[in-house]
Write a protein that holds these residues in place. Structure first.
Motif, mmCIF file in Angstrom:
data_model
loop_
_atom_site.group_PDB
_atom_site.id
_atom_site.type_symbol
_atom_site.label_atom_id
_atom_site.label_comp_id
_atom_site.label_asym_id
_atom_site.label_seq_id
_atom_site.Cartn_x
_atom_site.Cartn_y
_atom_site.Cartn_z
ATOM 1 N N ILE A 89 11.051 -4.973 8.598
ATOM 2 C CA ILE A 89 11.126 -3.527 8.772
ATOM 3 C C ILE A 89 10.019 -3.112 9.745
ATOM 4 O O ILE A 89 8.837 -3.253 9.442
ATOM 5 C CB ILE A 89 10.927 -2.794 7.419
ATOM 6 C CG1 ILE A 89 11.859 -3.359 6.342
ATOM 7 C CG2 ILE A 89 11.094 -1.303 7.601
ATOM 8 C CD1 ILE A 89 13.318 -3.198 6.645
ATOM 9 N N ASN A 90 10.413 -2.629 10.913
ATOM 10 C CA ASN A 90 9.441 -2.185 11.929
ATOM 11 C C ASN A 90 8.362 -3.230 12.204
ATOM 12 O O ASN A 90 7.222 -2.885 12.502
ATOM 13 C CB ASN A 90 8.777 -0.869 11.504
ATOM 14 C CG ASN A 90 9.662 0.328 11.757
ATOM 15 O OD1 ASN A 90 10.833 0.320 11.396
ATOM 16 N ND2 ASN A 90 9.123 1.373 12.353
ATOM 17 N N ASP A 91 8.717 -4.488 12.092
ATOM 18 C CA ASP A 91 7.794 -5.605 12.291
ATOM 19 C C ASP A 91 6.588 -5.541 11.343
ATOM 20 O O ASP A 91 5.494 -6.020 11.660
ATOM 21 C CB ASP A 91 7.301 -5.674 13.740
ATOM 22 C CG ASP A 91 6.842 -7.087 14.100
ATOM 23 O OD1 ASP A 91 7.421 -8.052 13.569
ATOM 24 O OD2 ASP A 91 5.891 -7.220 14.905
ATOM 25 N N VAL A 116 1.452 -0.039 7.618
ATOM 26 C CA VAL A 116 2.446 1.008 7.361
ATOM 27 C C VAL A 116 1.721 2.342 7.309
ATOM 28 O O VAL A 116 0.890 2.572 6.424
ATOM 29 C CB VAL A 116 3.187 0.762 6.025
ATOM 30 C CG1 VAL A 116 4.229 1.863 5.796
ATOM 31 C CG2 VAL A 116 3.838 -0.611 6.019
ATOM 32 N N VAL A 121 8.724 4.502 6.921
ATOM 33 C CA VAL A 121 8.689 3.037 6.942
ATOM 34 C C VAL A 121 8.538 2.485 5.532
ATOM 35 O O VAL A 121 9.223 1.521 5.151
ATOM 36 C CB VAL A 121 7.544 2.541 7.846
ATOM 37 C CG1 VAL A 121 7.489 1.012 7.838
ATOM 38 C CG2 VAL A 121 7.726 3.053 9.270
ATOM 39 N N ASP A 124 11.838 2.647 3.897
ATOM 40 C CA ASP A 124 12.748 1.584 4.348
ATOM 41 C C ASP A 124 12.421 0.255 3.674
ATOM 42 O O ASP A 124 13.324 -0.532 3.364
ATOM 43 C CB ASP A 124 12.674 1.426 5.872
ATOM 44 C CG ASP A 124 13.404 2.541 6.610
ATOM 45 O OD1 ASP A 124 14.287 3.178 6.004
ATOM 46 O OD2 ASP A 124 13.087 2.765 7.794
#
Length: 235
Positions: A89-91, A116, A121, A124
């Motif tokens: 997720i978003n790296d 994060v 995020v 997610d």
């Protein structure tokens, strides 16, 4: 030393250092960059002697008293890490997985994610974990543990030679694996936006606890729109 019985002999001017080891070790291992620990773990001891001359090791005859054994859930943990690393997720990095199996309030699984700094995020990440629970009903995450997911980020805003000031972003979710219910969400003020992120649905949360300084009016309005059915309390 208070590490299990190690004894160290040092010269006055640092010329030599002789250590007779009996040091307790443990604390898990790294799997594909993620630290995994399981408690209670089997204690091991480093035994033997090392010799240093002027700070450099010139003799090392040490060993561990028993071979390392695979920790409980190790294969399932590796499967989870492999799956997450292929669906990041978003790296965001999955930094650690900790399992405490002492029973009662000390029976929990803790997943920690780093870098994060937005609630979208962290939301997610929670959706990913809930989907993993649903698709893997026999996974250890679906046991009788309390499941906690922590998403964090720290940012240095000022620094001197002796101190530094940090901005602290944190969202920590407490999940009941059996019902897939999020019972609590602990939030730091910096994780709360001043406007509602558009075109998305957030997971439902029963109770939100705000940590640290009070949020401003725009943040409170946004939070109540994101989680309209949640009880919101200040710590």
């Amino acid at each position: 030393m208070t590490d299990g019985g190690t004894i160290e002999f040092e010269s006055l001017f640092g010329m030599y250092d002789i250590t007779k080891w009996h040091a307790a070790t443990g604390g898990g291992e790294f799997i594909d960059g993620t630290h995994y620990s399981y408690s209670p773990f089997r204690m091991r001891y480093r035994i033997g002697t090392t010799v240093k001359l002027f700070g450099h090791v010139v003799y090392d005859h040490t060993y561990y008293d028993q071979p390392a054994e695979p920790m409980k859930y190790e294969e399932e943990v590796k499967a989870l890490i492999d799956h997450y690393n292929s669906h990041r997720i978003n790296d965001v990095e999955l930094r650690s997985i900790s399992v405490s199996d002492y029973g009662g309030d000390r029976k929990y699984i803790y997943l920690a994610f780093l870098e994060v700094d937005r609630i979208e995020v962290s939301d997610d990440i929670v959706k990913y974990v809930l989907d993993y629970l649903e698709k893997n009903p026999d996974c250890f995450l679906n046991g009788d543990y309390r499941l906690r997911i922590a998403a964090r980020h720290t940012e240095v805003i000022s620094k001197t030679e002796t101190t530094e000031t940090l901005d602290w972003y944190e969202a920590e979710y407490s999940i009941d694996p059996g019902t897939k219910t999020i019972n609590e969400l602990y939030l730091s003020p910096l994780m709360i936006p001043e406007s509602v992120p558009s075109e998305r649905d957030f997971v439902k949360v029963k109770r939100i606890e705000l940590r640290g300084n009070k949020i401003n009016e725009k943040q409170e309005q946004a939070l109540r729109m994101i989680y309209p059915d949640s009880e919101i309390v200040y710590r």
